[in-house]
Scaffold this active site. Structure first.
Site, PDB file in Angstrom:
ATOM      1  CD  GLU A 225      40.885 -82.114  43.416  1.00  0.00           C
ATOM      2  OE1 GLU A 225      41.859 -82.526  42.781  1.00  0.00           O
ATOM      3  OE2 GLU A 225      40.157 -82.870  44.090  1.00  0.00           O
TER       4      GLU A 225
ATOM      5  NE  ARG B 182      42.674 -91.465  38.674  1.00  0.00           N
ATOM      6  CZ  ARG B 182      41.492 -90.895  38.920  1.00  0.00           C
ATOM      7  NH1 ARG B 182      40.400 -91.375  38.378  1.00  0.00           N
ATOM      8  NH2 ARG B 182      41.416 -89.836  39.681  1.00  0.00           N
TER       9      ARG B 182
END
Length: 182
Positions: free
Chosen positions: A100, A63
Site C-alpha cells: 500500500e 505478524r
C-alpha cells in the site's frame, strides 16, 4: 470448540493515521494479550486445517509468524519463513511486490520447498494482497503449490483477497473490516 458469540473484532485495535495519514491500521497485539482470544483464533484455524492435505505452513514476516508458528506446531507441519529482504542468512530467492506504501521484496530460503509440496500461507491481514501474492509466486518458483492463503483479517475493499483468488490462490479469513469501519 470456540464460542460462536466470541467478538474477535473487539481484540483488533484500530490505530488511525498509521503508518500514514488516512490509514486505519488494524493492530492485532491486543489479541496476543488475551489468552482466550488467541486460543479462539488458533482453534478456528486448527479446526479448519487439521484434516487438510498440505505439507508445509508458510508464514509472512512478521505478524504472520505469530499465528503461523502456532498452527505449524499444533498441526505438526514444517514452518517456512517468508522474510523481508536481507533477513535470511542462507541462499534465497526473492520476489518484488507492491505494498500500500511502495515496493518491497519478499525472500525465502531457496531450499525450503520441493516439487510437489503443498503450502498453506499465513499472514495477519490481507489488504492489497501483495505479500501473499509474492509468497505464492515464490512457492510456485520452487515447484510447490499453494494450498490456501489464510489470515485473521481481510480488508476486501482493497482487493487483495480478490487478486489472490484471481491468481488461483483460495483464501480464508476469520473476519473482515470495511475501510470506514472504526
Amino acid at each position: 470448540m470456540p464460542s460462536e458469540s466470541f467478538d474477535l473484532k473487539s481484540l483488533i485495535r484500530p490505530v488511525p493515521d498509521f503508518p500514514k495519514p488516512g490509514v486505519i491500521f488494524r493492530d492485532i497485539t491486543p489479541l496476543f494479550q488475551s489468552p482466550r482470544g488467541l486460543r479462539h483464533v488458533t482453534d478456528q484455524f486448527i479446526e479448519r486445517y487439521v484434516e487438510a492435505e498440505f505439507s508445509h505452513i508458510g508464514a509472512m514476516d512478521a505478524r504472520g509468524f505469530l499465528i503461523g508458528s502456532i498452527i505449524a506446531h499444533e498441526l505438526n507441519k514444517p514452518l517456512i519463513l517468508f522474510r523481508k529482504q536481507g533477513k535470511l542468512p542462507a541462499d534465497v530467492i526473492s520476489q518484488a511486490y507492491q505494498t500500500e506504501y511502495g515496493e518491497a521484496f519478499l525472500e525465502v530460503h531457496a531450499d525450503s520447498l520441493c516439487e510437489g509440496d503443498q503450502v498453506l500461507i499465513f499472514d495477519d491481514l490481507i489488504a492489497t494482497g501483495g505479500t501473499l501474492l509474492a509468497a505464492a509466486s515464490l512457492v510456485r518458483r520452487m515447484g510447490a503449490a499453494v494450498f490456501e492463503a489464510a489470515a485473521i483479517i481481510d480488508l476486501p475493499e482493497l482487493g487483495g483477497s480478490r487478486k489472490l483468488v484471481e491468481a488461483g490462490v483460495p483464501t480464508f479469513c476469520l473476519t473482515e473490516f470495511s475501510l470506514s469501519e472504526y
